[in-house]
Structure formats: structure tokens, C-alpha cells
Write a protein that holds these residues in place. Structure first.
Motif, PDB file in Angstrom:
ATOM      1  N   THR A  90       0.797  -1.241   0.000  1.00  0.00           N
ATOM      2  CA  THR A  90       0.000   0.000   0.000  1.00  0.00           C
ATOM      3  C   THR A  90       0.825   1.284   0.000  1.00  0.00           C
ATOM      4  O   THR A  90       2.000   1.292   0.373  1.00  0.00           O
ATOM      5  CB  THR A  90      -1.006   0.006   1.169  1.00  0.00           C
ATOM      6  N   THR A  91       0.154   2.375  -0.401  1.00  0.00           N
ATOM      7  CA  THR A  91       0.787   3.692  -0.532  1.00  0.00           C
ATOM      8  C   THR A  91       1.516   4.111   0.745  1.00  0.00           C
ATOM      9  O   THR A  91       2.670   4.542   0.703  1.00  0.00           O
ATOM     10  CB  THR A  91      -0.311   4.749  -0.854  1.00  0.00           C
ATOM     11  N   THR A  92       0.824   3.973   1.886  1.00  0.00           N
ATOM     12  CA  THR A  92       1.422   4.405   3.145  1.00  0.00           C
ATOM     13  C   THR A  92       2.694   3.616   3.444  1.00  0.00           C
ATOM     14  O   THR A  92       3.696   4.180   3.894  1.00  0.00           O
ATOM     15  CB  THR A  92       0.381   4.260   4.289  1.00  0.00           C
ATOM     16  N   ASN A 145      -6.694   0.594  -5.766  1.00  0.00           N
ATOM     17  CA  ASN A 145      -6.894   1.813  -4.975  1.00  0.00           C
ATOM     18  C   ASN A 145      -8.128   2.577  -5.464  1.00  0.00           C
ATOM     19  O   ASN A 145      -8.910   3.084  -4.660  1.00  0.00           O
ATOM     20  CB  ASN A 145      -5.663   2.719  -5.063  1.00  0.00           C
ATOM     21  N   THR A 186     -11.042   0.457  -3.537  1.00  0.00           N
ATOM     22  CA  THR A 186     -11.307   1.304  -2.363  1.00  0.00           C
ATOM     23  C   THR A 186     -12.545   2.152  -2.601  1.00  0.00           C
ATOM     24  O   THR A 186     -13.335   2.383  -1.679  1.00  0.00           O
ATOM     25  CB  THR A 186     -10.095   2.216  -2.067  1.00  0.00           C
ATOM     26  N   CYS A 197      -7.177   6.525  -4.281  1.00  0.00           N
ATOM     27  CA  CYS A 197      -8.355   6.074  -3.521  1.00  0.00           C
ATOM     28  C   CYS A 197      -9.444   7.142  -3.521  1.00  0.00           C
ATOM     29  O   CYS A 197     -10.623   6.841  -3.750  1.00  0.00           O
ATOM     30  CB  CYS A 197      -7.964   5.767  -2.078  1.00  0.00           C
ATOM     31  N   GLU A 204      -7.984  19.058  -0.789  1.00  0.00           N
ATOM     32  CA  GLU A 204      -6.662  18.608  -1.274  1.00  0.00           C
ATOM     33  C   GLU A 204      -5.597  19.585  -0.819  1.00  0.00           C
ATOM     34  O   GLU A 204      -5.897  20.701  -0.389  1.00  0.00           O
ATOM     35  CB  GLU A 204      -6.655  18.523  -2.821  1.00  0.00           C
ATOM     36  N   ARG A 208      -3.921  18.029  -8.274  1.00  0.00           N
ATOM     37  CA  ARG A 208      -5.026  17.121  -7.929  1.00  0.00           C
ATOM     38  C   ARG A 208      -6.300  17.906  -7.629  1.00  0.00           C
ATOM     39  O   ARG A 208      -7.405  17.473  -7.969  1.00  0.00           O
ATOM     40  CB  ARG A 208      -4.609  16.237  -6.772  1.00  0.00           C
ATOM     41  N   SER A 226     -10.662   5.850   5.242  1.00  0.00           N
ATOM     42  CA  SER A 226     -10.273   4.680   4.466  1.00  0.00           C
ATOM     43  C   SER A 226      -8.772   4.683   4.193  1.00  0.00           C
ATOM     44  O   SER A 226      -8.262   3.843   3.466  1.00  0.00           O
ATOM     45  CB  SER A 226     -11.064   4.605   3.153  1.00  0.00           C
ATOM     46  N   HIS A 231      -4.723   4.260   5.424  1.00  0.00           N
ATOM     47  CA  HIS A 231      -4.163   3.060   6.055  1.00  0.00           C
ATOM     48  C   HIS A 231      -4.209   3.080   7.582  1.00  0.00           C
ATOM     49  O   HIS A 231      -4.584   2.094   8.214  1.00  0.00           O
ATOM     50  CB  HIS A 231      -2.729   2.829   5.582  1.00  0.00           C
ATOM     51  N   ASN A 267     -13.648   0.246   4.847  1.00  0.00           N
ATOM     52  CA  ASN A 267     -14.014  -0.799   3.872  1.00  0.00           C
ATOM     53  C   ASN A 267     -13.656  -2.193   4.395  1.00  0.00           C
ATOM     54  O   ASN A 267     -14.294  -3.172   4.026  1.00  0.00           O
ATOM     55  CB  ASN A 267     -13.349  -0.544   2.520  1.00  0.00           C
TER      56      ASN A 267
HETATM   57  N1  LIG Z   1      -8.893   1.289   2.361  1.00  0.00           N
HETATM   58  C1  LIG Z   1      -8.142   0.554   1.566  1.00  0.00           C
HETATM   59  O1  LIG Z   1      -8.442  -0.608   1.283  1.00  0.00           O
HETATM   60  C2  LIG Z   1      -6.924   1.150   0.942  1.00  0.00           C
HETATM   61  C3  LIG Z   1      -6.464   0.673  -0.303  1.00  0.00           C
HETATM   62  C4  LIG Z   1      -5.352   1.280  -0.894  1.00  0.00           C
HETATM   63  C5  LIG Z   1      -4.694   2.318  -0.219  1.00  0.00           C
HETATM   64  N2  LIG Z   1      -5.154   2.710   1.008  1.00  0.00           N
HETATM   65  C6  LIG Z   1      -4.523   3.811   1.774  1.00  0.00           C
HETATM   66  O2  LIG Z   1      -5.233   5.018   1.445  1.00  0.00           O
HETATM   67  C7  LIG Z   1      -4.359   6.142   1.600  1.00  0.00           C
HETATM   68  C8  LIG Z   1      -4.347   6.941   0.281  1.00  0.00           C
HETATM   69  O3  LIG Z   1      -3.800   6.136  -0.754  1.00  0.00           O
HETATM   70  P1  LIG Z   1      -3.716   6.665  -2.266  1.00  0.00           P
HETATM   71  O4  LIG Z   1      -3.165   5.543  -3.063  1.00  0.00           O
HETATM   72  O5  LIG Z   1      -4.991   7.322  -2.653  1.00  0.00           O
HETATM   73  O6  LIG Z   1      -2.561   7.799  -2.075  1.00  0.00           O
HETATM   74  P2  LIG Z   1      -2.253   9.052  -2.997  1.00  0.00           P
HETATM   75  O7  LIG Z   1      -0.888   9.501  -2.603  1.00  0.00           O
HETATM   76  O8  LIG Z   1      -2.546   8.738  -4.434  1.00  0.00           O
HETATM   77  O9  LIG Z   1      -3.346  10.138  -2.529  1.00  0.00           O
HETATM   78  C9  LIG Z   1      -3.362  10.774  -1.303  1.00  0.00           C
HETATM   79  C10 LIG Z   1      -3.832  12.217  -1.553  1.00  0.00           C
HETATM   80  O10 LIG Z   1      -4.063  12.857  -0.288  1.00  0.00           O
HETATM   81  C11 LIG Z   1      -3.632  14.202  -0.416  1.00  0.00           C
HETATM   82  N3  LIG Z   1      -3.392  14.781   0.896  1.00  0.00           N
HETATM   83  C12 LIG Z   1      -2.312  14.656   1.719  1.00  0.00           C
HETATM   84  N4  LIG Z   1      -2.463  15.396   2.820  1.00  0.00           N
HETATM   85  C13 LIG Z   1      -3.668  16.020   2.699  1.00  0.00           C
HETATM   86  C14 LIG Z   1      -4.372  16.953   3.516  1.00  0.00           C
HETATM   87  N5  LIG Z   1      -3.859  17.431   4.668  1.00  0.00           N
HETATM   88  N6  LIG Z   1      -5.597  17.375   3.096  1.00  0.00           N
HETATM   89  C15 LIG Z   1      -6.115  16.944   1.912  1.00  0.00           C
HETATM   90  N7  LIG Z   1      -5.470  16.075   1.100  1.00  0.00           N
HETATM   91  C16 LIG Z   1      -4.264  15.634   1.488  1.00  0.00           C
HETATM   92  C17 LIG Z   1      -2.393  14.105  -1.285  1.00  0.00           C
HETATM   93  O11 LIG Z   1      -2.071  15.356  -1.868  1.00  0.00           O
HETATM   94  C18 LIG Z   1      -2.785  13.053  -2.302  1.00  0.00           C
HETATM   95  O12 LIG Z   1      -3.354  13.608  -3.475  1.00  0.00           O
HETATM   96  C19 LIG Z   1      -3.005   5.541   1.993  1.00  0.00           C
HETATM   97  O13 LIG Z   1      -2.917   5.536   3.404  1.00  0.00           O
HETATM   98  C20 LIG Z   1      -3.083   4.119   1.466  1.00  0.00           C
HETATM   99  O14 LIG Z   1      -2.177   3.276   2.126  1.00  0.00           O
HETATM  100  C21 LIG Z   1      -6.258   2.180   1.584  1.00  0.00           C
END
Ligand SMILES: NC(=O)c1ccc[n+]([C@@H]2O[C@H](COP(=O)([O-])OP(=O)(O)OC[C@H]3O[C@@H](n4cnc5c(N)ncnc54)[C@H](O)[C@@H]3O)[C@@H](O)[C@H]2O)c1
Length: 394
Positions: A127-129, A161, A165, A194, A213, A218, A269, A271, A316
Motif C-alpha cells: 500500500t501507498t502508506t 486503490n 477502495t 483512492c 486537497e 489534484r 479509508s 491506512h 471498507n
Molecule cells: N482502504 C483501503 O483498502 C486502501 C487501499 C489502498 C490504499 N489505502 C490507503 O489510502 C491512503 C491513500 O492512498 P492513495 O493511493 O490514494 O494515495 P495518494 O498519494 O494517491 O493520494 C493521497 C492524496 O491525499 C492528499 N493529501 C495529503 N495530505 C492532505 C491533507 N492534509 N488534506 C487533503 N489532502 C491531502 C495528497 O495530496 C494526495 O493527493 C493511503 O494511506 C493508502 O495506504 C487504503
């Protein structure tokens, strides 16, 4: 999971992971069960532990132990202490390959179990995190073995994602609340892979979607996709349902809770459960009570009520079943093939975070298209030459 099934059949014949010890820290769902069995059929000695205290499907965990003899360390709803004990139990198997969803195995090896490092050929990250944590370890020179970022494969984040998600987050919110989203103001923090998926699905259900954002491109994309974009300070005043999916912390915090309308519903949703500042919400509240499964009501001083879903953990997986199998098919095909790649190539790799090799990504897409009975065109020789030439097309 037809793609994983094809890989499993080849693994059974070729046994590319013969005798390799793999510890996998993943959400223990039916799809993870399938992956664990695939790795085992490739010859690996696999054990699994949970990558989140609330995401385990206990019946799956029981089945992989009883039916397949794969050790599983996880209980849905385990406390934080048990969660980390389970990670240590998975590490007791002295993995040669680590498979992480959030980098907890790698972090625990690097901080508590350094003696395991010489055994480790490499790891994979889902995952991204986790990828963000691992890249910062590599940058600081503390990462001690190569890790493949499965998340960054196109056949992972573009689908898992976004569509996985997106759909399952809405599913978790609906299962826990039974709200009608049509006509509601839904605020989504983060328009990444996501966030785009959640926004697209919420819009499809008739919600009035607002995006927050921090990245200009974005934010612009969200605007041109037809969503309202504003700072959280403004969105907090009008939102009815809030979904955080940024991978960052303290997205919803004290000043936002104070500004929210009565009855606001909060879900995460991302991590980790740090996107909603739950201690701050507790500090503002005179009472907290569970009113339905996965719904906690906070009564703020003054009488306003705010509802927190799934204790702020990935909704989720906490309240629904995570991503559907058809999308995890691609993510876990990348996992299985990346493990095979690491076993073959680890001695040539550095202590860095690597992308999934392009040919693996392409192969997963090809197999998935075949499984979906979809054919595509192929380039003619003339077209190949045209694309490779700088002198044509003038
Ligand atoms: N629920 C699930 O099953 C699932 C699945 C995949 C990923 N994830 C997790 O979801 C999270 C996001 O993943 P992603 O792939 O979308 O990452 P990503 O890096 O593509 O998107 C995250 C977005 O959040 C924005 N952001 C950061 N700080 C912010 C703030 N203070 N206010 C508003 N926006 C802000 C960033 O600019 C970025 O556009 C991660 O923690 C990832 O691990 C969860």
C-alpha cells in the motif's frame, strides 16, 4: 481470482519458491487466503498475520489454518498489544521474504529483530502508506534489503486503490449506517487514487461531493471532474459525511469537529487510524456510546452529536469485506510474481525500493483481459516503425 489461479497452477508445476520462508502481514481476507495458498503451492513455507486490528475475517483465518495448514496470527478486534505480538509471532518464522501492507514487518525487523536481517532476501509492499515509510527508510539509509513496491504497479493502484477502495469504502459506510447518500453533502479528503474512486462512486449514488486537497494539480483535477473543492475549514461547516483517504494525519481535528453540523458522520479509508484525531474528538465530548455495530456516537458539550465509523480504521475492511476478489486478483498476482522475481534476483538488488518490473505489470494486465474475455488490437509493423521513428509524421 482467475489470474492468481493461473499463477497458482504454474507454481504447482514449477515450485519456484521451494523451501522459501515467507511471512505475510496483510488484511486477512478470503483473497489473502488465496494468495497464501498460491505461495504455498509454489513451495513456500508461509505464515500470515494481520496488517490491521479490525480487518481480519476470523472464518478465513480459521480456514487457512485448518484446511491448508498455514499458520495465521490474527483476530478481528484484537487490541494494539495483541496486534504487535502477532507481528512478532510471524517474524518468529525467520522470513526470507517479507510481505507487508503498511510496512509493519519491515519496521519491526529494523527496530526489534535486527538479527533476522541477514536471512531476508527482500520484501514486497502492498500500500501507498507502506511505500512512503519504506522510501523514507531507504533515503535515510536504514532499509537493509530490497523491497518491491507492489502498490506502484499500474495493475495495482489504477484498479485496487481506485475501483476497489472506491466501491468498498462506500459499501462500508452503507453497511454500518444504512444512510441514503443521494442528496447528502459528502466531503472527501484527498483526491489521490483512492479518493478519486470514492468520489466517483459517491457521485454515482447522487451525493453532492466536496473534495479537499493540498496538491494544486489534484485539486484542479477534482474541480474539472465536476466536484466542489475547498479547504476543510469551509467543508467542515457544511459536510454531512466525511471520508478521509490521504495517508496523512490529523485531517479532521478539533476545529473541524467544532464547526461540523449536528449528526455528521466520519469515516476513514486511509491506512492508519490517525487521519481523524479521535483523542481530540473524545476530549470535546461528554459521552461516547456504541449505537450500532461500527458506529460510535460522540455527544459534544452543548449537545451536538458526531458519529465515528469503524473506530477510524479503514472502513471498507472494518465494516465491509475490503476489495472484491476480482480487483485483488491483480494486486495479488503482482505480489506472487514479485516474490518469484525477488527469489531469482535478490542478489543483484540494492537496499532500495524497486518498482514492479514492467513485464510483470504487462503480463498481469494481459492475463486479466483474457480472464475478462476481452481482446485488444496489436500494433502493425508499420505502426511500430512509425512510433519508433523521429523522421516520420512531419
Ligand atoms: N482502504 C483501503 O483498502 C486502501 C487501499 C489502498 C490504499 N489505502 C490507503 O489510502 C491512503 C491513500 O492512498 P492513495 O493511493 O490514494 O494515495 P495518494 O498519494 O494517491 O493520494 C493521497 C492524496 O491525499 C492528499 N493529501 C495529503 N495530505 C492532505 C491533507 N492534509 N488534506 C487533503 N489532502 C491531502 C495528497 O495530496 C494526495 O493527493 C493511503 O494511506 C493508502 O495506504 C487504503
Amino acid at each position: 481470482m482467475p489470474v492468481l489461479q493461473l499463477i497458482r497452477e504454474r507454481f504447482k508445476r514449477e515450485r519456484p519458491l521451494q523451501g522459501i520462508r515467507i511471512s505475510a502481514c496483510l488484511h486477512v481476507t478470503t483473497e489473502t487466503g488465496n494468495l497464501a495458498v498460491t505461495l504455498r503451492d509454489g513451495g513456500a513455507e508461509v505464515c500470515v498475520c494481520a496488517s490491521n486490528p479490525l480487518s481480519t475475517q476470523d472464518d478465513v483465518a480459521a480456514a487457512i489454518v485448518r484446511e491448508y495448514g498455514i499458520p495465521a496470527f490474527c483476530i478481528k478486534g484484537e487490541d494494539s498489544k495483541t496486534y504487535y505480538e502477532h507481528i512478532r509471532s510471524a517474524l518468529a518464522y525467520k522470513p526470507q521474504i517479507t510481505m507487508d501492507d503498511g510496512a509493519d514487518l519491515v519496521t519491526t525487523i529494523l527496530t526489534e529483530r535486527k538479527e533476522l536481517i541477514p536471512n531476508v532476501m527482500g520484501g514486497t509492499e502492498e500500500t501507498t502508506t507502506g511505500v512512503i515509510r519504506l522510501r523514507s527508510m531507504a533515503k535515510d539509509g536504514v532499509l537493509q534489503f530490497p523491497v518491491i513496491s507492489v502498490n506502484d504497479a499500474d495493475t495495482k493502484h489504477l484498479f485496487d486503490n481506485r475501483y476497489g477502495t472506491g466501491q468498498s469504502t462506500i459499501d462500508g459506510i452503507l453497511r454500518s449506517t444504512n444512510l441514503l447518500l443521494a442528496g447528502m453533502r459528502v466531503v472527501i479528503a484527498g483526491y489521490g487514487w483512492c479518493g478519486r474512486g470514492v468520489a466517483m462512486r459517491a457521485k454515482g449514488m447522487g451525493a453532492d461531493v466536496i473534495i479537499t486537497e493540498v496538491r494544486p494539480v489534484r485539486a484542479l483535477e477534482a474541480l474539472m471532474d465536476g466536484f466542489r473543492v475547498m479547504p476543510m475549514a469551509e467543508a467542515a461547516k457544511i459536510g454531512q459525511v466525511f471520508v478521509t483517504v490521504t495517508g496523512n494525519k490529523s485531517i479532521l481535528r478539533k476545529e473541524h469537529f467544532l464547526a461540523m453540523p449536528n449528526g455528521a458522520v466520519l469515516a476513514n479509508s486511509g491506512h492508519f487510524n490517525v487521519e481523524i484525531d479521535i483523542p481530540a474528538l473524545e476530549a470535546l465530548s461528554s459521552s461516547r456510546r456504541r449505537i450500532r455495530d461500527f458506529v460510535d456516537e460522540f455527544q459534544l458539550v452543548g449537545g451536538k452529536r458526531i458519529y465515528l465509523l469503524g473506530e477510524g480504521r479503514l472502513i471498507n475492511l472494518a465494516a465491509a469485506e475490503g476489495h472484491p476478489a476480482s480487483v485483488m486478483d491483480m494486486s495479488f498476482a503482482n505480489q506472487a510474481l514479485s516474490v518469484e522475481y525477488l527469489v531469482k534476483n535478490h542478489s543483484k538488488l540494492q537496499r532500495q525500493v524497486y518498482a514492479v518490473p514492467t513485464d510483470i505489470d504487462q503480463e498481469v494486465a494481459r492475463l486479466k483481459l483474457r480472464a475478462m474475455q476481452t481482446e485488444i488490437d496489436v500494433l502493425s509493423e508499420e505502426q511500430v516503425n512509425y512510433l519508433a521513428s523521429w523522421s516520420e509524421g512531419t
